[in-house]
Design a protein around this motif. Structure first.
Motif, PDB file in Angstrom:
ATOM      1  N   ILE A 215     -15.628   5.431   5.360  1.00 53.68           N
ATOM      2  CA  ILE A 215     -14.687   4.343   5.103  1.00 53.68           C
ATOM      3  C   ILE A 215     -13.417   4.925   4.502  1.00 53.68           C
ATOM      4  N   ILE A 216     -12.278   4.532   5.057  1.00 53.02           N
ATOM      5  CA  ILE A 216     -10.985   4.820   4.448  1.00 53.02           C
ATOM      6  C   ILE A 216     -10.450   3.483   3.941  1.00 53.02           C
ATOM      7  N   LEU A 217     -10.110   3.441   2.676  1.00 55.99           N
ATOM      8  CA  LEU A 217      -9.667   2.205   2.043  1.00 55.99           C
ATOM      9  C   LEU A 217      -8.154   2.234   1.824  1.00 55.99           C
ATOM     10  N   ALA A 218      -7.465   1.211   2.302  1.00 55.60           N
ATOM     11  CA  ALA A 218      -6.020   1.084   2.085  1.00 55.60           C
ATOM     12  C   ALA A 218      -5.786   0.011   1.031  1.00 55.60           C
ATOM     13  N   ILE A 219      -4.949   0.337   0.043  1.00 57.22           N
ATOM     14  CA  ILE A 219      -4.647  -0.593  -1.039  1.00 57.22           C
ATOM     15  C   ILE A 219      -3.220  -1.098  -0.868  1.00 57.22           C
ATOM     16  N   ASN A 220      -3.076  -2.403  -0.746  1.00 55.66           N
ATOM     17  CA  ASN A 220      -1.751  -2.991  -0.577  1.00 55.66           C
ATOM     18  C   ASN A 220      -1.468  -3.967  -1.727  1.00 55.66           C
ATOM     19  N   ASP A 221      -0.179  -4.226  -1.966  1.00 55.64           N
ATOM     20  CA  ASP A 221       0.226  -5.100  -3.062  1.00 55.64           C
ATOM     21  C   ASP A 221      -0.164  -6.548  -2.766  1.00 55.64           C
ATOM     22  N   ARG A 222      -0.966  -7.137  -3.648  1.00 60.80           N
ATOM     23  CA  ARG A 222      -1.483  -8.484  -3.423  1.00 60.80           C
ATOM     24  C   ARG A 222      -0.367  -9.534  -3.379  1.00 60.80           C
ATOM     25  N   GLU A 223       0.473  -9.534  -4.403  1.00 55.80           N
ATOM     26  CA  GLU A 223       1.481 -10.590  -4.535  1.00 55.80           C
ATOM     27  C   GLU A 223       2.421 -10.637  -3.334  1.00 55.80           C
ATOM     28  N   ARG A 224       2.982  -9.484  -2.959  1.00 57.83           N
ATOM     29  CA  ARG A 224       3.944  -9.468  -1.865  1.00 57.83           C
ATOM     30  C   ARG A 224       3.265  -9.744  -0.523  1.00 57.83           C
ATOM     31  N   THR A 225       2.078  -9.189  -0.305  1.00 60.80           N
ATOM     32  CA  THR A 225       1.382  -9.393   0.957  1.00 60.80           C
ATOM     33  C   THR A 225       1.028 -10.856   1.171  1.00 60.80           C
ATOM     34  N   LEU A 226       0.463 -11.492   0.134  1.00 59.63           N
ATOM     35  CA  LEU A 226       0.097 -12.903   0.260  1.00 59.63           C
ATOM     36  C   LEU A 226       1.324 -13.790   0.453  1.00 59.63           C
ATOM     37  N   ALA A 227       2.410 -13.435  -0.225  1.00 57.99           N
ATOM     38  CA  ALA A 227       3.645 -14.220  -0.060  1.00 57.99           C
ATOM     39  C   ALA A 227       4.151 -14.135   1.375  1.00 57.99           C
ATOM     40  N   ASP A 228       4.125 -12.926   1.941  1.00 57.91           N
ATOM     41  CA  ASP A 228       4.572 -12.755   3.335  1.00 57.91           C
ATOM     42  C   ASP A 228       3.694 -13.545   4.289  1.00 57.91           C
TER      43      ASP A 228
END
Length: 361
Positions: free
Chosen positions: A67-80
């Motif tokens: 498994i390769i895990l990618a971490i993305n910014d929650r606030e900005r991603t959900l807003a988009d």
């Protein structure tokens, strides 16, 4: 009545080949200590039964989770996502990551973590414990969050830092932001523009500073002015509109703007319309990102195309290879490109007289 096809399991393969589950797992994971004849026997059973290894089967070898895990910014991603703004950062990240992972028998998973949260260590720690990834990809601003990078380093989990060139653990990758801003500025100068402004991104992102550096470097080489031609936004539409108004208020003869996101460029386009300025006859615009929406604006926006998919693909390759050289070779740069569309044109011959151009939109 159609027959439901039974899912083939690792146990089915073990029984068909007359071996233990661990032996099948070692063959699936290309592990050691399996005699060639036995390996061929197991592989023949896999091929005959049409067995597709599951993550659980791959993990039985005890060496990797696949498994390769990618971490993305929650606030900005959900807003988009909620506002359906047409951004495709996550799409491109998945494109590069999933395809490359699948080529190596891996899976890519994405977790959204709030980089500003007081619980970031707990949230990320829980995800790491549950998934036990073989590698982690950090995107901005997580890639420069020391709490996150130190946690991964302490747990000895290989990770890649996209959008970061800071020294420290992890594989650093950038998308040529300084060079891209330099390229955009030079292109506008080639078109005859002499007042070239920039709407930069927020200071918490290093790439914002890199783009300013590239813009300034080009202006200095060309002997063009910089004073009063820089404003900052937060990558969002409203901040782009405020910045564009401030720039045009200070510089009535402004003929070109480089915006550090598509949303801010679209805002500048709207501000130009409000003021009776025609794009590109009166004002040329270049954006960063090149998300799908800029192809359908009026006019379509010239944009810096960020190589997100290729960068994530490179990160995955290094994490899977686990080569020590990857962290020792310095920053890996994947260069961006410029896609020219209808929002850029030669500078107006007499910019100072354009105030009488109201209504030409």
């Amino acid at each position: 009545m159609a027959r439901v096809r039974k899912t083939v399991t690792i146990r089915d393969v073990a029984e068909a080949a007359g071996v233990s589950l661990q032996t099948v797992s070692r063959v699936v994971n290309d592990g050691p200590n399996v005699r060639p004849q036995l390996r061929e026997k197991v592989q023949a059973a896999i091929d005959r039964l049409g067995y597709v290894p599951s993550l659980a089967a791959q993990r039985m070898s005890g060496s990797r989770s696949y498994i390769i895990l990618a971490i993305n910014d929650r606030e900005r991603t959900l807003a988009d996502w909620r506002e359906r703004q047409g951004t495709d950062w996550v799409d491109q990240m998945l494109l590069g990551g999933i395809l490359t992972c699948s080529q190596h028998g891996y899976r890519m998973m994405v977790e959204l973590v709030d980089t500003h949260s007081d619980h970031v260590e707990r949230e990320l720690g829980a995800a790491l414990s549950a998934l036990q990834p073989d590698g982690v990809i950090l995107t901005p601003p997580h890639s420069e969050n020391r709490l996150i990078t130190e946690l991964l380093a302490e747990r000895r989990i290989p990770f890649a830092r996209i959008g970061s060139d800071a020294p420290g653990p992890g594989i650093a990758l950038t998308m040529g932001d300084e060079g891209a801003a330099y390229l955009a500025t030079k292109r506008l100068a080639e078109l005859g523009h002499r007042t070239i402004a920039m709407i930069a991104g927020p200071a918490q992102y290093s790439l914002s500073g890199w783009r300013i550096t590239g813009w300034r470097r080009a202006l200095a080489e060309l002997g063009l002015p910089e004073a009063g031609l820089l404003e900052a936004g937060d990558f969002g539409f409203d901040s782009g509109a405020r910045a564009a108004r401030a720039l045009l208020d200070r510089n009535p003869d402004l003929t070109a703007i480089i915006a550090s996101s598509d949303q801010m460029a679209l805002a500048a386009l709207e501000v130009a319309r409000e003021r009776g300025l025609s794009v590109p006859e009166d004002l040329s615009l270049i954006s960063f990102d090149n998300t799908p929406i800029v192809r359908f604006s009026q006019p379509p926006l010239t944009a810096i195309d960020q190589p997100i998919a290729e960068t994530v693909s490179r990160a995955v390759e290094h994490l899977i290879a686990r080569t020590p050289e990857a962290q020792q070779q310095g920053v890996i740069e994947v260069a961006a490109g410029l896609v020219e569309r209808a929002s850029t044109a030669p500078a107006p011959v007499m910019a100072s007289t354009r105030s009488g151009a109201a209504g030409r939109v």
